[in-house]
Design a protein around this motif. Sequence first.
Motif, PDB file in Angstrom:
ATOM      1  N   LEU A 113     -28.318  -8.872   7.056  1.00  0.00           N
ATOM      2  CA  LEU A 113     -28.798  -7.686   8.009  1.00  0.00           C
ATOM      3  C   LEU A 113     -30.293  -7.863   8.857  1.00  0.00           C
ATOM      4  O   LEU A 113     -30.523  -7.161   9.580  1.00  0.00           O
ATOM      5  CB  LEU A 113     -29.145  -6.679   6.908  1.00  0.00           C
ATOM      6  N   ALA A 114     -30.941  -9.037   8.822  1.00  0.00           N
ATOM      7  CA  ALA A 114     -31.814  -9.381   9.329  1.00  0.00           C
ATOM      8  C   ALA A 114     -31.525  -9.715  10.831  1.00  0.00           C
ATOM      9  O   ALA A 114     -32.161  -9.813  11.725  1.00  0.00           O
ATOM     10  CB  ALA A 114     -32.902 -10.356   8.860  1.00  0.00           C
ATOM     11  N   ASP A 115     -30.167 -10.227  10.848  1.00  0.00           N
ATOM     12  CA  ASP A 115     -29.653 -10.694  12.140  1.00  0.00           C
ATOM     13  C   ASP A 115     -29.100  -9.391  12.824  1.00  0.00           C
ATOM     14  O   ASP A 115     -28.122  -8.873  12.337  1.00  0.00           O
ATOM     15  CB  ASP A 115     -28.664 -11.916  12.028  1.00  0.00           C
ATOM     16  N   PRO A 116     -29.678  -9.232  13.984  1.00  0.00           N
ATOM     17  CA  PRO A 116     -29.071  -7.703  14.674  1.00  0.00           C
ATOM     18  C   PRO A 116     -27.621  -7.883  14.914  1.00  0.00           C
ATOM     19  O   PRO A 116     -26.863  -6.794  14.531  1.00  0.00           O
ATOM     20  CB  PRO A 116     -29.816  -7.576  16.017  1.00  0.00           C
ATOM     21  N   VAL A 117     -26.967  -9.010  15.193  1.00  0.00           N
ATOM     22  CA  VAL A 117     -25.701  -9.257  15.674  1.00  0.00           C
ATOM     23  C   VAL A 117     -24.816  -9.021  14.440  1.00  0.00           C
ATOM     24  O   VAL A 117     -23.743  -8.055  14.252  1.00  0.00           O
ATOM     25  CB  VAL A 117     -25.217 -10.614  16.208  1.00  0.00           C
ATOM     26  N   HIS A 118     -25.239  -9.796  13.172  1.00  0.00           N
ATOM     27  CA  HIS A 118     -24.572  -9.318  11.944  1.00  0.00           C
ATOM     28  C   HIS A 118     -24.727  -7.911  11.369  1.00  0.00           C
ATOM     29  O   HIS A 118     -23.843  -7.506  10.642  1.00  0.00           O
ATOM     30  CB  HIS A 118     -24.975 -10.781  10.917  1.00  0.00           C
ATOM     31  N   ALA A 119     -25.931  -7.569  11.366  1.00  0.00           N
ATOM     32  CA  ALA A 119     -26.265  -6.370  10.835  1.00  0.00           C
ATOM     33  C   ALA A 119     -25.293  -5.110  11.676  1.00  0.00           C
ATOM     34  O   ALA A 119     -24.928  -4.179  10.915  1.00  0.00           O
ATOM     35  CB  ALA A 119     -27.609  -5.942  11.274  1.00  0.00           C
ATOM     36  N   LYS A 120     -25.052  -5.260  13.083  1.00  0.00           N
ATOM     37  CA  LYS A 120     -24.182  -4.144  13.636  1.00  0.00           C
ATOM     38  C   LYS A 120     -22.819  -4.557  13.270  1.00  0.00           C
ATOM     39  O   LYS A 120     -22.097  -3.633  13.035  1.00  0.00           O
ATOM     40  CB  LYS A 120     -24.663  -4.759  15.110  1.00  0.00           C
ATOM     41  N   ALA A 121     -22.342  -5.826  13.118  1.00  0.00           N
ATOM     42  CA  ALA A 121     -20.834  -6.071  12.640  1.00  0.00           C
ATOM     43  C   ALA A 121     -20.911  -5.527  11.173  1.00  0.00           C
ATOM     44  O   ALA A 121     -19.741  -4.770  10.933  1.00  0.00           O
ATOM     45  CB  ALA A 121     -20.682  -7.380  12.575  1.00  0.00           C
ATOM     46  N   PHE A 122     -21.822  -5.968  10.393  1.00  0.00           N
ATOM     47  CA  PHE A 122     -21.666  -5.266   8.996  1.00  0.00           C
ATOM     48  C   PHE A 122     -21.462  -3.618   8.977  1.00  0.00           C
ATOM     49  O   PHE A 122     -20.731  -3.048   8.399  1.00  0.00           O
ATOM     50  CB  PHE A 122     -22.878  -5.807   8.189  1.00  0.00           C
ATOM     51  N   GLY A 123     -22.539  -3.071   9.911  1.00  0.00           N
ATOM     52  CA  GLY A 123     -22.505  -1.602   9.872  1.00  0.00           C
ATOM     53  C   GLY A 123     -21.153  -0.989  10.334  1.00  0.00           C
ATOM     54  O   GLY A 123     -20.799  -0.057  10.097  1.00  0.00           O
ATOM     55  N   ALA A 124     -20.523  -1.561  11.257  1.00  0.00           N
ATOM     56  CA  ALA A 124     -19.204  -1.264  11.877  1.00  0.00           C
ATOM     57  C   ALA A 124     -18.182  -1.181  10.843  1.00  0.00           C
ATOM     58  O   ALA A 124     -17.242  -0.472  10.441  1.00  0.00           O
ATOM     59  CB  ALA A 124     -18.755  -2.128  13.056  1.00  0.00           C
ATOM     60  N   LEU A 125     -18.176  -2.367   9.959  1.00  0.00           N
ATOM     61  CA  LEU A 125     -17.078  -2.647   8.764  1.00  0.00           C
ATOM     62  C   LEU A 125     -17.409  -1.250   7.657  1.00  0.00           C
ATOM     63  O   LEU A 125     -16.689  -0.841   7.237  1.00  0.00           O
ATOM     64  CB  LEU A 125     -17.391  -4.036   7.886  1.00  0.00           C
ATOM     65  N   VAL A 126     -18.793  -1.197   7.481  1.00  0.00           N
ATOM     66  CA  VAL A 126     -19.136  -0.049   6.435  1.00  0.00           C
ATOM     67  C   VAL A 126     -18.498   1.185   7.109  1.00  0.00           C
ATOM     68  O   VAL A 126     -17.953   1.928   6.176  1.00  0.00           O
ATOM     69  CB  VAL A 126     -20.569  -0.038   6.038  1.00  0.00           C
ATOM     70  N   ALA A 127     -18.823   1.519   8.327  1.00  0.00           N
ATOM     71  CA  ALA A 127     -18.423   2.791   9.034  1.00  0.00           C
ATOM     72  C   ALA A 127     -16.689   2.700   8.918  1.00  0.00           C
ATOM     73  O   ALA A 127     -16.273   3.804   8.515  1.00  0.00           O
ATOM     74  CB  ALA A 127     -19.025   3.075  10.339  1.00  0.00           C
ATOM     75  N   GLU A 128     -16.229   1.670   9.053  1.00  0.00           N
ATOM     76  CA  GLU A 128     -14.815   1.775   9.171  1.00  0.00           C
ATOM     77  C   GLU A 128     -14.156   1.977   7.753  1.00  0.00           C
ATOM     78  O   GLU A 128     -13.141   2.553   7.473  1.00  0.00           O
ATOM     79  CB  GLU A 128     -14.062   0.467   9.612  1.00  0.00           C
ATOM     80  N   ALA A 129     -14.909   1.217   6.955  1.00  0.00           N
ATOM     81  CA  ALA A 129     -14.169   1.467   5.399  1.00  0.00           C
ATOM     82  C   ALA A 129     -14.650   2.699   4.793  1.00  0.00           C
ATOM     83  O   ALA A 129     -13.728   3.461   4.131  1.00  0.00           O
ATOM     84  CB  ALA A 129     -15.127   0.333   4.540  1.00  0.00           C
ATOM     85  N   SER A 130     -15.759   3.605   5.296  1.00  0.00           N
ATOM     86  CA  SER A 130     -16.192   4.835   5.026  1.00  0.00           C
ATOM     87  C   SER A 130     -14.933   5.872   5.466  1.00  0.00           C
ATOM     88  O   SER A 130     -14.499   6.705   4.615  1.00  0.00           O
ATOM     89  CB  SER A 130     -17.582   5.151   5.456  1.00  0.00           C
ATOM     90  N   GLU A 131     -14.673   5.585   6.931  1.00  0.00           N
ATOM     91  CA  GLU A 131     -13.598   6.554   7.398  1.00  0.00           C
ATOM     92  C   GLU A 131     -12.165   6.420   6.503  1.00  0.00           C
ATOM     93  O   GLU A 131     -11.522   7.311   6.449  1.00  0.00           O
ATOM     94  CB  GLU A 131     -13.570   6.396   8.801  1.00  0.00           C
ATOM     95  N   THR A 132     -11.895   4.993   6.598  1.00  0.00           N
ATOM     96  CA  THR A 132     -10.518   4.854   5.865  1.00  0.00           C
ATOM     97  C   THR A 132     -10.516   5.540   4.481  1.00  0.00           C
ATOM     98  O   THR A 132      -9.478   6.176   4.249  1.00  0.00           O
ATOM     99  CB  THR A 132     -10.503   3.216   5.519  1.00  0.00           C
ATOM    100  N   LEU A 133     -11.717   5.216   3.679  1.00  0.00           N
ATOM    101  CA  LEU A 133     -11.704   6.175   2.148  1.00  0.00           C
ATOM    102  C   LEU A 133     -11.606   7.501   2.389  1.00  0.00           C
ATOM    103  O   LEU A 133     -10.971   8.116   1.444  1.00  0.00           O
ATOM    104  CB  LEU A 133     -12.767   5.296   1.326  1.00  0.00           C
ATOM    105  N   LYS A 134     -12.374   8.124   3.133  1.00  0.00           N
ATOM    106  CA  LYS A 134     -12.309   9.485   3.455  1.00  0.00           C
ATOM    107  C   LYS A 134     -10.921  10.045   3.592  1.00  0.00           C
ATOM    108  O   LYS A 134     -10.467  10.892   2.918  1.00  0.00           O
ATOM    109  CB  LYS A 134     -13.367  10.022   4.491  1.00  0.00           C
ATOM    110  N   ARG A 135     -10.428   9.513   4.708  1.00  0.00           N
ATOM    111  CA  ARG A 135      -8.975   9.818   4.787  1.00  0.00           C
ATOM    112  C   ARG A 135      -8.015   9.654   3.610  1.00  0.00           C
ATOM    113  O   ARG A 135      -7.171  10.536   3.226  1.00  0.00           O
ATOM    114  CB  ARG A 135      -8.175   8.938   5.930  1.00  0.00           C
ATOM    115  N   ALA A 136      -8.187   8.373   3.007  1.00  0.00           N
ATOM    116  CA  ALA A 136      -7.301   8.162   1.932  1.00  0.00           C
ATOM    117  C   ALA A 136      -7.566   9.227   0.716  1.00  0.00           C
ATOM    118  O   ALA A 136      -6.614   9.810  -0.009  1.00  0.00           O
ATOM    119  CB  ALA A 136      -7.419   6.919   1.111  1.00  0.00           C
ATOM    120  N   HIS A 137      -8.731   9.463   0.328  1.00  0.00           N
ATOM    121  CA  HIS A 137      -9.207  10.207  -0.688  1.00  0.00           C
ATOM    122  C   HIS A 137      -8.944  11.803  -0.356  1.00  0.00           C
ATOM    123  O   HIS A 137      -8.702  12.883  -1.138  1.00  0.00           O
ATOM    124  CB  HIS A 137     -10.315  10.315  -1.174  1.00  0.00           C
ATOM    125  N   SER A 138      -8.562  12.327   0.973  1.00  0.00           N
ATOM    126  CA  SER A 138      -8.514  13.630   1.303  1.00  0.00           C
ATOM    127  C   SER A 138      -6.774  13.800   1.432  1.00  0.00           C
ATOM    128  O   SER A 138      -6.339  14.966   1.760  1.00  0.00           O
ATOM    129  CB  SER A 138      -9.100  14.056   2.758  1.00  0.00           C
TER     130      SER A 138
END
Length: 193
Positions: free
Chosen positions: A154-179
Motif C-alpha cells: 500500500l506504500a506504492d501508489p500504483v499498487h495501492a490504487k490497483a489493490f483499491g480497485a480489486l477491493v471495490a470490485e470484490a465489494s460490489e460483486t459480493l453485494k450483488r451476490a448476497h442481494s
Amino acid sequence: MSVLQYAAALLACLSCLAGEPARAHDKADAPQHAPPAAEVMFLGLWHFDNPGLDAVKFKPIDITGPAEQTYLEGLAQRLARFKPTRVLLEFQPKDEARFNARYADWQAGKVPLGVNEIYQIGFRLAKAAGLQSLHGFDVREVPGADDKGWQVLLADPVHAKAFGALVAEASETLKRAHSTQDLRALLRRNNSE
C-alpha cells in the motif's frame, strides 16, 4: 479473516455441497512406510454476522430465517459424512476454552446458537460428527503473517490504487451476490473453482 485472506483457502476449497467431497491426498500415492496422510476439507465462508472490519465491504445474506436454518442443519449433517476428527474454526487458539465452554452450553440447551459462522456451521458440524471439542486457528498466529507485506504494497501508489480497485470490485460483486442469491447458491459460489 478478510476475504483476501480467505482467497488462499478458497483456492484449495473442496466442494462438499454437491456430491462426495474430493480428498486432499490420494492414499495410493503415499509411501508404504509413511503414516496415513491426513484428509482435509476446507469450507470457504464469509462472516455471517459481518462486523464490517474487512477491506471488502458487503451486507451478508440473513441466515437466521427458517429456510436458511434448515439448510444449515442439513449442511452440517452432510459435512459430517466426511467423518471429521477435528473441526478447526477461526478464533485464536488461546480462546479454545471459552469456545468449548459455549459449545458445551449450547449442546446442553443453556445458550442459543449464535449467528456467527463458528456457531452456525462449526458447532453444528462438531455435534453431528460427535466431537466434544473445537479447535481454533487465526492467521495472526501464523509466523510471518503480519501486516508488513500489506504496508509495503500500500506504500506504492500504483499498487495501492490497483489493490483499491480489486477491493471495490470484490465489494460490489459480493453485494450483488448476497442481494440476489440464496444461501445454498452463495455457499456453492464460495466453494467452487
